[in-house]
Structure formats: structure tokens, C-alpha cells
Design a protein around this motif. Structure first.
Motif, PDB file in Angstrom:
ATOM      1  N   LEU A 251       0.827  -1.202   0.000  1.00 27.27           N
ATOM      2  CA  LEU A 251       0.000   0.000   0.000  1.00 27.27           C
ATOM      3  C   LEU A 251       0.863   1.255   0.000  1.00 27.27           C
ATOM      4  O   LEU A 251       2.030   1.228   0.374  1.00 27.27           O
ATOM      5  N   CYS A 252       0.248   2.356  -0.400  1.00 26.64           N
ATOM      6  CA  CYS A 252       0.876   3.673  -0.462  1.00 26.64           C
ATOM      7  C   CYS A 252       1.554   3.968   0.875  1.00 26.64           C
ATOM      8  O   CYS A 252       0.952   3.710   1.918  1.00 26.64           O
ATOM      9  N   PRO A 253       2.757   4.444   0.862  1.00 29.77           N
ATOM     10  CA  PRO A 253       3.587   4.923  -0.245  1.00 29.77           C
ATOM     11  C   PRO A 253       4.596   3.903  -0.753  1.00 29.77           C
ATOM     12  O   PRO A 253       5.467   4.226  -1.533  1.00 29.77           O
ATOM     13  N   LEU A 254       4.499   2.647  -0.310  1.00 29.25           N
ATOM     14  CA  LEU A 254       5.534   1.651  -0.622  1.00 29.25           C
ATOM     15  C   LEU A 254       5.751   1.392  -2.115  1.00 29.25           C
ATOM     16  O   LEU A 254       6.901   1.269  -2.542  1.00 29.25           O
ATOM     17  N   PRO A 255       4.706   1.304  -2.953  1.00 25.27           N
ATOM     18  CA  PRO A 255       4.986   1.073  -4.376  1.00 25.27           C
ATOM     19  C   PRO A 255       5.900   2.133  -4.991  1.00 25.27           C
ATOM     20  O   PRO A 255       6.852   1.811  -5.707  1.00 25.27           O
ATOM     21  N   VAL A 256       5.645   3.392  -4.688  1.00 22.93           N
ATOM     22  CA  VAL A 256       6.471   4.481  -5.232  1.00 22.93           C
ATOM     23  C   VAL A 256       7.867   4.457  -4.611  1.00 22.93           C
ATOM     24  O   VAL A 256       8.867   4.644  -5.313  1.00 22.93           O
ATOM     25  N   LEU A 257       7.964   4.213  -3.324  1.00 23.64           N
ATOM     26  CA  LEU A 257       9.274   4.185  -2.674  1.00 23.64           C
ATOM     27  C   LEU A 257      10.142   3.063  -3.226  1.00 23.64           C
ATOM     28  O   LEU A 257      11.336   3.247  -3.461  1.00 23.64           O
ATOM     29  N   LYS A 258       9.558   1.901  -3.458  1.00 25.63           N
ATOM     30  CA  LYS A 258      10.321   0.786  -4.023  1.00 25.63           C
ATOM     31  C   LYS A 258      10.698   1.055  -5.482  1.00 25.63           C
ATOM     32  O   LYS A 258      11.792   0.703  -5.910  1.00 25.63           O
ATOM     33  N   ALA A 259       9.798   1.699  -6.228  1.00 25.96           N
ATOM     34  CA  ALA A 259      10.115   2.069  -7.614  1.00 25.96           C
ATOM     35  C   ALA A 259      11.265   3.073  -7.626  1.00 25.96           C
ATOM     36  O   ALA A 259      12.189   2.964  -8.443  1.00 25.96           O
ATOM     37  N   ARG A 260      11.227   4.049  -6.732  1.00 27.78           N
ATOM     38  CA  ARG A 260      12.295   5.048  -6.660  1.00 27.78           C
ATOM     39  C   ARG A 260      13.639   4.385  -6.377  1.00 27.78           C
ATOM     40  O   ARG A 260      14.641   4.668  -7.041  1.00 27.78           O
ATOM     41  N   LYS A 261      13.662   3.472  -5.407  1.00 28.66           N
ATOM     42  CA  LYS A 261      14.909   2.795  -5.044  1.00 28.66           C
ATOM     43  C   LYS A 261      15.446   1.981  -6.222  1.00 28.66           C
ATOM     44  O   LYS A 261      16.640   1.995  -6.501  1.00 28.66           O
ATOM     45  N   ARG A 262      14.556   1.268  -6.908  1.00 29.19           N
ATOM     46  CA  ARG A 262      14.992   0.452  -8.047  1.00 29.19           C
ATOM     47  C   ARG A 262      15.504   1.343  -9.179  1.00 29.19           C
ATOM     48  O   ARG A 262      16.526   1.053  -9.785  1.00 29.19           O
ATOM     49  N   LEU A 263      14.806   2.444  -9.457  1.00 30.08           N
ATOM     50  CA  LEU A 263      15.232   3.346 -10.532  1.00 30.08           C
ATOM     51  C   LEU A 263      16.596   3.960 -10.234  1.00 30.08           C
ATOM     52  O   LEU A 263      17.400   4.157 -11.144  1.00 30.08           O
ATOM     53  N   GLU A 264      16.872   4.268  -8.980  1.00 28.98           N
ATOM     54  CA  GLU A 264      18.165   4.845  -8.611  1.00 28.98           C
ATOM     55  C   GLU A 264      19.313   3.912  -8.956  1.00 28.98           C
ATOM     56  O   GLU A 264      20.415   4.364  -9.247  1.00 28.98           O
ATOM     57  N   ALA A 265      19.058   2.612  -8.932  1.00 28.66           N
ATOM     58  CA  ALA A 265      20.103   1.618  -9.195  1.00 28.66           C
ATOM     59  C   ALA A 265      20.229   1.284 -10.683  1.00 28.66           C
ATOM     60  O   ALA A 265      21.116   0.532 -11.068  1.00 28.66           O
ATOM     61  N   MET A 266      19.362   1.863 -11.504  1.00 28.92           N
ATOM     62  CA  MET A 266      19.350   1.551 -12.931  1.00 28.92           C
ATOM     63  C   MET A 266      20.069   2.618 -13.739  1.00 28.92           C
ATOM     64  O   MET A 266      20.176   3.766 -13.309  1.00 28.92           O
ATOM     65  N   ALA A 267      20.523   2.234 -14.923  1.00 32.23           N
ATOM     66  CA  ALA A 267      21.184   3.173 -15.821  1.00 32.23           C
ATOM     67  C   ALA A 267      20.161   4.109 -16.451  1.00 32.23           C
ATOM     68  O   ALA A 267      19.000   3.750 -16.648  1.00 32.23           O
ATOM     69  N   SER A 268      20.615   5.304 -16.776  1.00 32.76           N
ATOM     70  CA  SER A 268      19.760   6.267 -17.460  1.00 32.76           C
ATOM     71  C   SER A 268      19.259   5.669 -18.771  1.00 32.76           C
ATOM     72  O   SER A 268      20.015   5.039 -19.505  1.00 32.76           O
ATOM     73  N   GLY A 269      17.966   5.838 -19.035  1.00 27.04           N
ATOM     74  CA  GLY A 269      17.373   5.315 -20.258  1.00 27.04           C
ATOM     75  C   GLY A 269      16.792   3.924 -20.112  1.00 27.04           C
ATOM     76  O   GLY A 269      16.065   3.456 -20.982  1.00 27.04           O
TER      77      GLY A 269
END
Length: 80
Positions: free
Chosen positions: A18-36
Motif C-alpha cells: 500500500l501507499c507509499p511503498l509502491p512508489v518508494l520501491k520504484a524510486r529505489k529500483r530506478l536509482e540503481a538503474m542506468a539512465s534510459g
């Protein structure tokens, strides 16, 4: 010369959270990914339909798609 490399796509399953966990987990995963790179997120929290697009706008990521399939929301986000 054209770029014929397929998109790198990572899947993140946040069903049941539930909110806000989906966005927080997406943010963490995106931070570890390459641009693009593309993150595919699967969520069940109805608030994700509002939160995920807002998050993308605020952080500068591109929301490539958003769709609902039954009780499941699917998002594709390209990292800035």
C-alpha cells in the motif's frame, strides 16, 4: 548509424503493498538503474494510479505507459 539495441527492462512486483511503498520501491529500483533503462512496475494499490504518474513528473522520469488489467496496475517508466 541507428541504435538497434533493445531496451533494458527490469520488472518490479509491488502487488499487495500500500501507499507509499509502491512508489518508494520504484524510486529505489530506478536509482540503481542506468539512465534510459525501463522499469516495469506491477501494483495492486489503487492509489498507485495517481502516485506513480506524479512521482515520474516530479523526478523527471518518463511514464511510457499505464494500464489496468483487472485489479492490477501496470506501469512502464523510463529512467531519466
Amino acid at each position: 548509424m541507428s541504435d538497434n539495441h533493445p531496451e533494458r527492462e527490469t520488472r518490479l512486483d509491488v502487488t499487495g503493498l500500500l501507499c507509499p511503498l509502491p512508489v518508494l520501491k520504484a524510486r529505489k529500483r530506478l536509482e540503481a538503474m542506468a539512465s534510459g533503462s525501463v522499469l516495469s512496475v506491477v501494483a495492486t494499490d489503487p492509489m498507485s494510479a495517481i502516485d506513480m504518474p506524479h512521482f515520474c513528473t516530479e523526478q523527471g522520469h518518463v511514464l511510457l505507459s499505464q494500464e489496468q488489467q483487472g485489479d492490477t496496475l501496470h506501469f512502464r517508466i523510463r529512467r531519466k
